[in-house]
Design a protein around this motif. Structure first.
Motif, PDB file in Angstrom:
ATOM      1  N   SER A  92      34.981  53.106  28.657  1.00  0.00           N
ATOM      2  CA  SER A  92      36.302  52.863  29.250  1.00  0.00           C
ATOM      3  C   SER A  92      36.447  51.435  29.758  1.00  0.00           C
ATOM      4  N   GLY A  93      35.386  50.644  29.663  1.00  0.00           N
ATOM      5  CA  GLY A  93      35.468  49.263  30.115  1.00  0.00           C
ATOM      6  C   GLY A  93      35.392  49.095  31.621  1.00  0.00           C
ATOM      7  N   ILE A  94      34.828  50.087  32.315  1.00  0.00           N
ATOM      8  CA  ILE A  94      34.702  49.982  33.769  1.00  0.00           C
ATOM      9  C   ILE A  94      33.541  49.065  34.105  1.00  0.00           C
ATOM     10  N   ARG A  95      33.843  48.011  34.843  1.00  0.00           N
ATOM     11  CA  ARG A  95      32.824  47.039  35.227  1.00  0.00           C
ATOM     12  C   ARG A  95      32.875  46.824  36.733  1.00  0.00           C
ATOM     13  N   ILE A  96      31.729  46.697  37.334  1.00  0.00           N
ATOM     14  CA  ILE A  96      31.630  46.393  38.759  1.00  0.00           C
ATOM     15  C   ILE A  96      31.218  44.932  38.879  1.00  0.00           C
ATOM     16  N   THR A  97      32.066  44.116  39.465  1.00  0.00           N
ATOM     17  CA  THR A  97      31.766  42.696  39.588  1.00  0.00           C
ATOM     18  C   THR A  97      30.702  42.461  40.659  1.00  0.00           C
ATOM     19  N   ASP A  98      30.058  41.291  40.583  1.00  0.00           N
ATOM     20  CA  ASP A  98      29.063  40.943  41.601  1.00  0.00           C
ATOM     21  C   ASP A  98      29.697  40.897  42.989  1.00  0.00           C
ATOM     22  N   GLU A  99      30.947  40.414  43.055  1.00  0.00           N
ATOM     23  CA  GLU A  99      31.626  40.344  44.349  1.00  0.00           C
ATOM     24  C   GLU A  99      31.830  41.734  44.943  1.00  0.00           C
ATOM     25  N   GLU A 100      32.260  42.688  44.118  1.00  0.00           N
ATOM     26  CA  GLU A 100      32.454  44.062  44.594  1.00  0.00           C
ATOM     27  C   GLU A 100      31.132  44.660  45.044  1.00  0.00           C
ATOM     28  N   LEU A 101      30.076  44.389  44.268  1.00  0.00           N
ATOM     29  CA  LEU A 101      28.766  44.937  44.600  1.00  0.00           C
ATOM     30  C   LEU A 101      28.235  44.333  45.893  1.00  0.00           C
ATOM     31  N   ILE A 137      23.626  51.442  43.534  1.00  0.00           N
ATOM     32  CA  ILE A 137      24.997  51.425  44.048  1.00  0.00           C
ATOM     33  C   ILE A 137      25.985  51.116  42.930  1.00  0.00           C
ATOM     34  N   ARG A 138      25.612  50.230  42.018  1.00  0.00           N
ATOM     35  CA  ARG A 138      26.485  49.937  40.878  1.00  0.00           C
ATOM     36  C   ARG A 138      26.757  51.200  40.071  1.00  0.00           C
ATOM     37  N   ARG A 139      25.697  51.968  39.820  1.00  0.00           N
ATOM     38  CA  ARG A 139      25.870  53.222  39.076  1.00  0.00           C
ATOM     39  C   ARG A 139      26.791  54.178  39.824  1.00  0.00           C
ATOM     40  N   GLU A 140      26.586  54.277  41.132  1.00  0.00           N
ATOM     41  CA  GLU A 140      27.423  55.162  41.936  1.00  0.00           C
ATOM     42  C   GLU A 140      28.896  54.738  41.877  1.00  0.00           C
ATOM     43  N   MET A 141      29.139  53.438  41.925  1.00  0.00           N
ATOM     44  CA  MET A 141      30.516  52.945  41.896  1.00  0.00           C
ATOM     45  C   MET A 141      31.164  53.200  40.540  1.00  0.00           C
ATOM     46  N   VAL A 142      30.393  53.040  39.465  1.00  0.00           N
ATOM     47  CA  VAL A 142      30.932  53.342  38.133  1.00  0.00           C
ATOM     48  C   VAL A 142      31.299  54.820  38.027  1.00  0.00           C
ATOM     49  N   ILE A 143      30.388  55.670  38.470  1.00  0.00           N
ATOM     50  CA  ILE A 143      30.645  57.118  38.404  1.00  0.00           C
ATOM     51  C   ILE A 143      31.855  57.486  39.245  1.00  0.00           C
ATOM     52  N   SER A 144      31.971  56.895  40.433  1.00  0.00           N
ATOM     53  CA  SER A 144      33.111  57.176  41.301  1.00  0.00           C
ATOM     54  C   SER A 144      34.424  56.808  40.616  1.00  0.00           C
ATOM     55  N   ARG A 145      34.467  55.657  39.944  1.00  0.00           N
ATOM     56  CA  ARG A 145      35.699  55.227  39.289  1.00  0.00           C
ATOM     57  C   ARG A 145      36.016  56.081  38.065  1.00  0.00           C
ATOM     58  N   VAL A 146      34.979  56.481  37.349  1.00  0.00           N
ATOM     59  CA  VAL A 146      35.194  57.381  36.220  1.00  0.00           C
ATOM     60  C   VAL A 146      35.836  58.676  36.700  1.00  0.00           C
TER      61      VAL A 146
END
Length: 430
Positions: A92-101, A137-146
């Motif tokens: 789906s193109g979901i990306r977590i930027t370094d700033e968000e992380l 945390i990156r994985r968690e944020m991706v899963i949350s957005r999905v």
């Protein structure tokens, strides 16, 4: 201190913890694929790391560990479902930027009252490096957005469901005001004589007069109240309006924090109640401003300086008597308001960008602001009026909508997780 990495995210079990270099050779020899999940794999090292983490969690709770094979099956199934969600996020193109992380890590550290350096040290003590924690945390944020995307689009709440919820006892209870209360109880025995009733009435009346003259409620409760909470200054905690018997609900709803009721006769005697705090409820009054503006934007053919000068010339023309609405129709580059003479109608200031909101707050009704800059360009605004609007019903409907969506979310989430698991290609090699 044990750090909870998912404090600010949806609680999920966290990802793999890499082992130290001292046993890396052993890991390499033991590592193997334990499951093929669509276009990805799960390795033995991932399963072992997650199983250890679950074992530690169960041990800290004092619960009995299940057999190893049962635990591994449960953990592997969790890893499979997480892996599927991560693959959906990738497609789906979901990306977590370094700033968000970085912001997420800083937020978790702050919630644990730690600096980032202290946070990193605490993670090391728990056997997890800072970089590994970032990846988890990156994985968690991706899963949350999905989940927000895929599950959110499955949830539908109708107007009729909102109406039914508002009319139900459960809805009235959940959306009612909450009060933090304290009381003073002057008791009466069952079957009290008229003389005893009169004596209790005189005593409570005297206390009421003392309170009205500035007496300390907590001290008087400690000294006089027969309530079980007397030694706590009479405080009985938070109560929802729907939990209070009539007419107490109406009496307390009419109080402002800090006020007291007149003495109330109850089956147990006479009572005085003080409202310490209130929260929630449906009474929402918001300030609205009737405003119009002209927006001039910089462009490839108009520099920032030229844009500011044009805004200043329009300001001077309005001050000189030219019609604001006509100038807005001719010059404003706000497509939503230009044709209406720049009129934004009645608007909630909280919906506006900070620069616009601040200038508007400083501008009196009937006055024109000097040109100012926001992220959209240069503005000139005029405040036409101010009013307080009761949005209680709209607020109640929004609360009901949120409550119903939250109620449906868990059901839809579990259904969606079962669906993606059933539709996936999974080959377990454990």
């Amino acid at each position: 201190m044990k750090i909870k990495l998912s404090d600010c995210l949806r609680p999920l079990l966290l990802g793999a913890v890499f082992l130290g270099s001292a046993v890396q050779a052993e890991i390499q020899s033991l590592n193997r694929v334990v499951a093929i999940v669509d276009n990805d794999v799960i390795m033995q090292s991932q399963l072992d790391a997650r199983a250890r983490e679950v074992q530690q969690t169960i041990a800290k709770r004092g619960a009995q560990l299940p057999p190893t094979d049962v635990l591994n099956q449960q953990v592997l199934e969790r890893l499979i479902v997480e892996n599927l969600q991560l693959q959906i996020g990738e497609r789906s193109g979901i990306r977590i930027t370094d700033e968000e992380l970085n912001q997420a890590m800083a937020s978790i550290a702050q919630r644990n009252n730690l600096t980032l350096e202290q946070f990193s040290a605490a993670l090391q003590r728990d056997g997890l490096s800072y970089n590994d924690a970032r990846e988890q945390i990156r994985r968690e944020m991706v899963i949350s957005r999905v989940r927000q995307r895929r599950v959110g689009e499955r949830i539908q709440v109708t107007d009729q469901e909102v109406k039914n919820f508002l009319a139900s006892d459960l809805g009235k209870m959940q959306l009612s005001e909450e009060f933090r209360l304290a009381n003073i109880l002057i008791p009466l025995p069952e079957g009290a004589s008229p003389e005893a009733i009169q004596a209790a009435a005189r005593r409570v009346s005297s206390l009421y007069d003392e309170l009205r003259n500035g007496g300390d409620f907590a001290q008087l409760a400690i000294s006089n109240s027969a309530s079980e909470n007397a030694l706590e200054g009479g405080e009985i905690g938070w109560r929802k309006a729907g939990q209070l018997p009539p007419p107490l609900d109406e009496l307390i709803s009419a109080l402002a924090p800090g006020e007291i009721t007149e003495p109330i006769r109850t089956p147990n005697g006479f009572m005085i109640i003080k409202l310490l705090e209130k929260r929630g409820g449906s009474s929402v009054v918001s300030d609205e401003v009737h405003v119009r503006h002209i927006l001039i934007k910089p462009s490839e053919i108009r520099s920032e300086t030229e844009t500011r000068r044009l805004a200043e010339r329009l300001y001077e023309r309005i001050v000189s008597g030219e019609d604001f609405a006509e100038l807005a129709k001719s010059y404003s580059e706000d497509p939503g308001s230009a044709l209406n003479g720049g009129d934004l109608n009645w608007i909630d200031p909280s919906t506006l960008v900070p620069e616009f909101r601040e200038v508007m707050a400083k501008t009196s009704s009937g006055e024109l602001s000097k040109p100012f800059k926001s992220q959209y360009g240069w503005h000139v605004l005029e405040v036409l009026g101010r009013r307080a609007t009761d949005n209680s019903e709209k607020f109640r409907e929004q609360q009901a909508m949120n409550a119903l969506r939250n109620r449906k979310y868990e059901e839809e989430l579990q259904a969606w997780l079962r669906q993606i698991r059933d539709e996936a290609y999974v080959e377990i090699k454990l």
